[in-house]
Every structure is written in structure tokens, then in C-alpha cells.
Design a protein around this motif. Structure first.
Motif, PDB file in Angstrom:
ATOM      1  N   ILE A  21     -53.098  -1.798 -14.317  1.00  0.00           N
ATOM      2  CA  ILE A  21     -51.979  -1.811 -15.266  1.00  0.00           C
ATOM      3  C   ILE A  21     -51.356  -3.198 -15.254  1.00  0.00           C
ATOM      4  O   ILE A  21     -50.986  -3.706 -14.193  1.00  0.00           O
ATOM      5  CB  ILE A  21     -50.913  -0.766 -14.898  1.00  0.00           C
TER       6      ILE A  21
ATOM      7  N   LEU B  98     -46.398   5.783 -14.969  1.00  0.00           N
ATOM      8  CA  LEU B  98     -47.752   5.575 -15.490  1.00  0.00           C
ATOM      9  C   LEU B  98     -48.802   5.871 -14.424  1.00  0.00           C
ATOM     10  O   LEU B  98     -49.839   6.497 -14.704  1.00  0.00           O
ATOM     11  CB  LEU B  98     -47.908   4.143 -15.994  1.00  0.00           C
TER      12      LEU B  98
ATOM     13  N   TYR C 298     -47.557  -2.919 -22.310  1.00  0.00           N
ATOM     14  CA  TYR C 298     -48.249  -2.536 -21.082  1.00  0.00           C
ATOM     15  C   TYR C 298     -49.667  -2.116 -21.432  1.00  0.00           C
ATOM     16  O   TYR C 298     -49.874  -1.336 -22.374  1.00  0.00           O
ATOM     17  CB  TYR C 298     -47.525  -1.386 -20.376  1.00  0.00           C
TER      18      TYR C 298
ATOM     19  N   VAL D 174     -51.717  -3.546 -10.080  1.00  0.00           N
ATOM     20  CA  VAL D 174     -50.664  -3.754 -11.071  1.00  0.00           C
ATOM     21  C   VAL D 174     -50.355  -5.248 -11.140  1.00  0.00           C
ATOM     22  O   VAL D 174     -50.474  -5.974 -10.142  1.00  0.00           O
ATOM     23  CB  VAL D 174     -49.387  -2.944 -10.752  1.00  0.00           C
TER      24      VAL D 174
ATOM     25  N   ILE E 117     -53.060  -0.311 -19.975  1.00  0.00           N
ATOM     26  CA  ILE E 117     -53.505   0.601 -18.918  1.00  0.00           C
ATOM     27  C   ILE E 117     -55.016   0.763 -19.016  1.00  0.00           C
ATOM     28  O   ILE E 117     -55.542   1.249 -20.027  1.00  0.00           O
ATOM     29  CB  ILE E 117     -52.808   1.973 -19.020  1.00  0.00           C
TER      30      ILE E 117
END
Length: 253
Positions: free
Chosen positions: A140, A30, A243, A106, A245
Motif C-alpha cells: 500500500i 485497509l 492510495y 506500506v 493497494i
């Protein structure tokens, strides 16, 4: 948020079935899809540093933040063994502070589910959007879904017995508050060969994905995608993890 004290000592023992390498491959994929191929990356809720170490191995300059000193102690041991130059900071991720900006932030392994108030989720995202992400930088994070808490975890008891220690993990999900309570009982082997009992309570919250989208956009971040975990597909009704983003918008010089 007073979780992972005694559990930190045996966290890796009982979580040895988590495919961290596969999760890291998805996460780095990603990042690279959005041109974050190197540079400074911050992991919020880094725990014992399993993902932090793998991201460092993938070529990122890592900073790890966690509010549990016990978890960071375990992470520091791994850093000594690997030789990676990782900066660990003991901070509450709801009020994290850095000296500059990073290319990406993250937050995985359902660490954001431990944030129990919408306002605090928005504040974390706002800190990233206004202070700590490079322009065009990524945020993320993953989330356990309400389906997982309601259908798979709620009212379930999970237990495991090992030579080094045992645990009993009792779950209780409240559909009204969307809070899942984990009552954790640990039996940890001490040096003298006896087992000592410890108890901890953990709380996680399920978030409606429409609301997550609104919070991200209100923070100043641009929401790019919400994926069913480990795919590039939209979430399904029975998705267990997603997830999210986001990106700090580019600004012209």
C-alpha cells in the motif's frame, strides 16, 4: 535523494499539523480489510518513525527503512521512549533488502513521489512481488497527484516562524517533466541561542495513475484499488492524494 539532513532535526516541529493518528486508522483499516491484522509489516521511507510507531501500537511487528541517518536517529529516540521493538534499517528504498518476507509493505506521506524514474518505481514493486512479500501480502502506498502539484503547490511559497526555528519553502512545478522542486531554507536555533541557516532541495514527481496501474501489473503485483485518499471512492480530477493497494498473488502449494 539527498534530502532530510538538517531538516530532520525540526521535521516533527513543522509537521505537527499532520493528523498521523487519523492517517494510521485509515491505513490499518485497509490492511485489516485484506486480512492483514498482525505480523511483520515494513514501512518504506519511514522518516522519523511517526507512522511506524503508530502501526507498532496497533499490533504490527514493524520494520522501518529510510536512507536518511538523521531521520532514523530521531526515529530511534522515539523507539526508546515507547519501548516498541521496531527494527530500523538505513537503506535506499529503491534497493531495499530484507532477510525474509513480510505480510505487508506500506509507503506513505508521499515517499513514493520522491522516486523520480518510472523504472525505479517498477523495480521497488518488483522487489516486493518477487522477494519480500508473503503470498497474498499487500503493498500500500500513497501519491500526491499532479493536480496538487500543479494547482496547489506549484509556484507557491510556504513560510512558518517558530521560536525553535523557521522555514521558507518555495515550490516550482514543471508540467513537462512533472517534477516539483522544493527549495527549503531553514533557520534552526542552536544551543547558544543563535540561528543557523541551512538550505536543502527536494524533488518529487507526479505520476499518471494509468501509468501507475501499468507499472504495478508489470511488476507482478495485482492492483486491487486506487482510492481517493481516506475514502473508498475512485480518484477525482481534484484529488490531492491517492492510495494504491496492490497484492502479491496467491500461489497454490
Amino acid at each position: 535523494m539527498d534530502a532530510y539532513t538538517e531538516f530532520a532535526r525540526v521535521y516533527d516541529l513543522f509537521m505537527d499539523d499532520i493528523p498521523y493518528k487519523e492517517w494510521c486508522a485509515y491505513l490499518t483499516g485497509l490492511l485489516r480489510e485484506h486480512q492483514v491484522t498482525d505480523g511483520l509489516v515494513l514501512e518504506l521511507g519511514c522518516g522519523t518513525g511517526n507512522m511506524t510507531e503508530l502501526l507498532a501500537e496497533a499490533g504490527y511487528d514493524m520494520i522501518g527503512i529510510d536512507q536518511s541517518e538523521d531521520m532514523l536517529e530521531e526515529a530511534s529516540r522515539k523507539r526508546e521512549e515507547s519501548g516498541h521493538e521496531i527494527l530500523y534499517l538505513c537503506q535506499d528504498m529503491r534497493e531495499f533488502e530484507l532477510y525474509g518476507t513480510v505480510r505487508a509493505i506500506v509507503c506513505v506521506c508521499d515517499s513514493m513521489n520522491y522516486i523520480l524514474e518510472e523504472e525505479e518505481i517498477e523495480h521497488i514493486l518488483t522487489l516486493a512481488a518477487r522477494n519480500y512479500l508473503d503470498y497474498g501480502g499487500l503493498f500500500i502506498f500513497d501519491l500526491n497527484t499532479e493536480y496538487k502539484y500543479r494547482e496547489l503547490l506549484g509556484e507557491q511559497t510556504i513560510a512558518e516562524n517558530r521560536e525553535e526555528g523557521s522555514f521558507i519553502w518555495e515550490n516550482s512545478y514543471d508540467g513537462e517533466t512533472k517534477i516539483n522542486e522544493y527549495s527549503l531554507t531553514l533557520f534552526i536555533r542552536e544551543r547558544e541561542g543563535l540561528y543557523r541557516k541551512y538550505e536543502e532541495n527536494h524533488y518529487q514527481r507526479a505520476y499518471d495513475l494509468t501509468r501507475v496501474r501499468e507499472l504495478a501489473e508489470r511488476s507482478g503485483l495485482e492492483l486491487l484499488h486506487i482510492y481517493d485518499a481516506f475514502t473508498h471512492e475512485p480518484p477525482r480530477e481534484d484529488s490531492e492524494r491517492v492510495y494504491v493497494i496492490c497484492r502479491r498473488p496467491w500461489e497454490r502449494p
